[in-house]
Scaffold this active site. Sequence first.
Site, mmCIF file in Angstrom:
data_model
loop_
_atom_site.group_PDB
_atom_site.id
_atom_site.type_symbol
_atom_site.label_atom_id
_atom_site.label_comp_id
_atom_site.label_asym_id
_atom_site.label_seq_id
_atom_site.Cartn_x
_atom_site.Cartn_y
_atom_site.Cartn_z
ATOM 1 N N TYR A 109 56.129 37.897 25.658
ATOM 2 C CA TYR A 109 54.888 38.563 26.072
ATOM 3 C C TYR A 109 53.660 37.860 25.497
ATOM 4 O O TYR A 109 53.595 37.535 24.315
ATOM 5 C CB TYR A 109 54.884 40.028 25.616
ATOM 6 C CG TYR A 109 53.531 40.689 25.848
ATOM 7 C CD1 TYR A 109 53.131 41.046 27.137
ATOM 8 C CD2 TYR A 109 52.644 40.903 24.801
ATOM 9 C CE1 TYR A 109 51.884 41.611 27.374
ATOM 10 C CE2 TYR A 109 51.394 41.475 25.022
ATOM 11 C CZ TYR A 109 51.021 41.820 26.318
ATOM 12 O OH TYR A 109 49.787 42.376 26.541
ATOM 13 N N HIS A 139 38.144 39.284 30.400
ATOM 14 C CA HIS A 139 37.921 40.350 29.419
ATOM 15 C C HIS A 139 36.495 40.348 28.860
ATOM 16 O O HIS A 139 36.122 41.261 28.134
ATOM 17 C CB HIS A 139 38.929 40.231 28.272
ATOM 18 C CG HIS A 139 40.320 40.701 28.645
ATOM 19 N ND1 HIS A 139 40.956 40.275 29.775
ATOM 20 C CD2 HIS A 139 41.173 41.556 28.026
ATOM 21 C CE1 HIS A 139 42.158 40.843 29.844
ATOM 22 N NE2 HIS A 139 42.308 41.634 28.804
ATOM 23 N N ASN A 252 42.555 40.023 20.519
ATOM 24 C CA ASN A 252 43.310 41.257 20.293
ATOM 25 C C ASN A 252 43.218 41.650 18.832
ATOM 26 O O ASN A 252 43.810 41.027 17.965
ATOM 27 C CB ASN A 252 44.777 41.028 20.701
ATOM 28 C CG ASN A 252 45.469 42.335 21.029
ATOM 29 O OD1 ASN A 252 45.011 43.406 20.657
ATOM 30 N ND2 ASN A 252 46.584 42.238 21.735
ATOM 31 N N TYR A 340 20.237 76.398 -3.680
ATOM 32 C CA TYR A 340 21.455 75.591 -3.523
ATOM 33 C C TYR A 340 21.146 74.107 -3.344
ATOM 34 O O TYR A 340 21.919 73.248 -3.765
ATOM 35 C CB TYR A 340 22.245 76.068 -2.302
ATOM 36 C CG TYR A 340 22.882 77.422 -2.434
ATOM 37 C CD1 TYR A 340 22.809 78.163 -3.619
ATOM 38 C CD2 TYR A 340 23.572 77.976 -1.357
ATOM 39 C CE1 TYR A 340 23.390 79.416 -3.719
ATOM 40 C CE2 TYR A 340 24.163 79.229 -1.450
ATOM 41 C CZ TYR A 340 24.067 79.946 -2.633
ATOM 42 O OH TYR A 340 24.646 81.172 -2.728
ATOM 43 N N ARG A 343 20.766 73.100 -7.016
ATOM 44 C CA ARG A 343 21.864 73.484 -7.898
ATOM 45 C C ARG A 343 23.209 72.907 -7.451
ATOM 46 O O ARG A 343 24.072 72.597 -8.279
ATOM 47 C CB ARG A 343 21.942 75.019 -7.928
ATOM 48 C CG ARG A 343 22.766 75.551 -9.055
ATOM 49 C CD ARG A 343 23.041 77.046 -9.004
ATOM 50 N NE ARG A 343 22.188 77.827 -8.146
ATOM 51 C CZ ARG A 343 22.544 79.018 -7.649
ATOM 52 N NH1 ARG A 343 23.747 79.508 -7.930
ATOM 53 N NH2 ARG A 343 21.729 79.694 -6.878
ATOM 54 N N PHE A 389 47.074 46.674 16.832
ATOM 55 C CA PHE A 389 45.741 46.558 17.430
ATOM 56 C C PHE A 389 45.067 47.917 17.617
ATOM 57 O O PHE A 389 43.888 47.985 17.944
ATOM 58 C CB PHE A 389 45.833 45.879 18.800
ATOM 59 C CG PHE A 389 46.880 46.499 19.698
ATOM 60 C CD1 PHE A 389 46.686 47.749 20.255
ATOM 61 C CD2 PHE A 389 48.059 45.829 19.957
ATOM 62 C CE1 PHE A 389 47.654 48.323 21.066
ATOM 63 C CE2 PHE A 389 49.033 46.395 20.772
ATOM 64 C CZ PHE A 389 48.827 47.651 21.327
ATOM 65 N N GLU A 474 47.990 51.170 28.541
ATOM 66 C CA GLU A 474 47.294 51.481 27.287
ATOM 67 C C GLU A 474 46.793 52.924 27.415
ATOM 68 O O GLU A 474 45.629 53.191 27.720
ATOM 69 C CB GLU A 474 46.156 50.483 27.076
ATOM 70 C CG GLU A 474 46.694 49.056 26.946
ATOM 71 C CD GLU A 474 45.654 47.977 27.212
ATOM 72 O OE1 GLU A 474 44.471 48.319 27.393
ATOM 73 O OE2 GLU A 474 46.043 46.794 27.257
#
Length: 599
Positions: A109, A139, A252, A340, A343, A389, A474
């Site tokens: 792959y 991409h 990646n 507050y 404090r 990834f 994905e």
Amino acid sequence: MYRRYETRNEIVYLLLSIIHRHYLVLAAIEGDTMSPDFIPCEPGVSHLTAAYKEPGEYLSLDGNSLTANDLVNLGRGLYKIKLTGEAERKVVQSRELLDTIVKENKVVYGITTGFGKFARTVITVNKLKELQENLVRSHSAGVGNPLSPERTRMLLALRINVLAKGYSGISLETLHAMIQAFNASCLSFVPEKGTVGASGDLAPLAHLALGLMGEGKMWSPKSGWADAKYVLEAHGLKPISLKPKEGIALINGTQMITSLGAEAVERAQAIARQADIIAALTLEVLKGTTKAFDSDIHSLRPHPGQIEVAQRFRSLLDSDHHPSEIAESHRFCDRVQDAYTMRCCPQVHGITIDTINFVHNIINTEINSATDNPMVFAERGETISGGNFHGEYPAKALDFLAIAVHELASISERRIERLCNPSLSELPAFLVNEGGLNSGFMIAHCTAASLVSENKVLCHPSSVDSLSTSAATEDHVSMGGWAARKALRVIEHVEQILAIELLAACQGIEFLRPLRTTTPLEKVYELVRSVVKPWIKDRFMSPDIEAVHRLLIDQKVWNVAKPYIDKYQTEYIPESRPGSPTAFSLESPASPRKRVRHE
């Protein structure tokens, strides 16, 4: 006389200077996470443009020891980088295994197959280079403003560090070419939007790789924006030529989330410790008591951050070690306890510090993690597909960071209200004389309130969302890119709000003169007054806020107070417990030091 340009590089530089004028609009674009320089000297001007000097020092990368602070410094242009000998050995070993896979025509792959939905499509050997190039080009689909040069340097440095681990199959030749581009600050045009954070930051990293291939746009301090091939050529560099698996090795991983996260956590740490100093000064101006910071109280709820903040307050406000005329002036008032927002600073600021430390650990681990796919295990002679990834770790951590750091702004805005409100502060309304004619800090407080409100929306976690992508291959993603970008925006708002509080507290001091506060807080006051004058009547306020914001970014407030904090903590100075009519004790109140305690 006209100058004659003799060499090709001189001609290229001349052309780039002309091109640069036409790309000034691009250079001036600010991303919605702002520049790492935070307040540029001119709109859109990068620190690297305005003040860049080529560094002489090198930082050695081995893929295992880079820190968030190192990465931020690399982004700022403080170092060049080089590989350690061990890293080079691992990279070569990993590449040799890949070359064997290709030579033997094995189906693996991302090396000899397509990607995602096309994982079962086998690619012929003569198409493997084109496969990798097509991957990067297709991409490179991000949108939006480009990352600033500083952030692009961080992104490139981090990708180099991850590849240096030797589990990605990158060739040493390509990795050296990336290092040469980094050292010359030849930086690709990387749009800030487009990553879903799994499989890693594909779009931003593809844009990063595209420039290195000599395609798309690039930036350098000498050339500004221009075509990548011309920027590389002007620096004597050649575009990288991708070998099998190198395209996927370059794109990646979680490096955009992590590099922005490194900046976010470093800035968060800086503002958190300065928030304690600012709150301590406000407490002095509002004539609060230090009793809430007694170590015995915090030992009963021993969260590390809470204890740290309480001790920091004591080191700044201890009335025996640093006599405060302001504190003495109200020692015998009838006030029982404070609001507050004063404090509870150890409890509120403390969890922020503990969260920052938690996030710091995750980011530092991620910085030195191999996060691409498939992983190449040279020692086993095997490649394995996994899921490193996936950006869920940094995405969740940065969502936590935004929520935690925002609380510093939320409580600060309430303290600003107390400083500006005469019924709460016993000071002139909005900290100015001749109220009505002058409005003083009225709208500065509104600005703080508006930023707090923006943060409430920005603190919604991005990592709770997931949209299936790549034809359901994905099918769960982290949305970590947005987590990182909005964390930076939240932190910038926190810095700005605390800058307003610091300005307001120093203005409050003016109405308490001639009384003086403690020595470290007087030093902080003097620092602020070195850049901002007291507010006598209304004037243009934004420059004052920006000037103090700059002090916080440069950590000058911390640097002024730190020696006093360190001395108090390291010299075991006894803790003082001043008495007052409203503080019940079985012991005689005659002596302000009730007992000696070493911490």
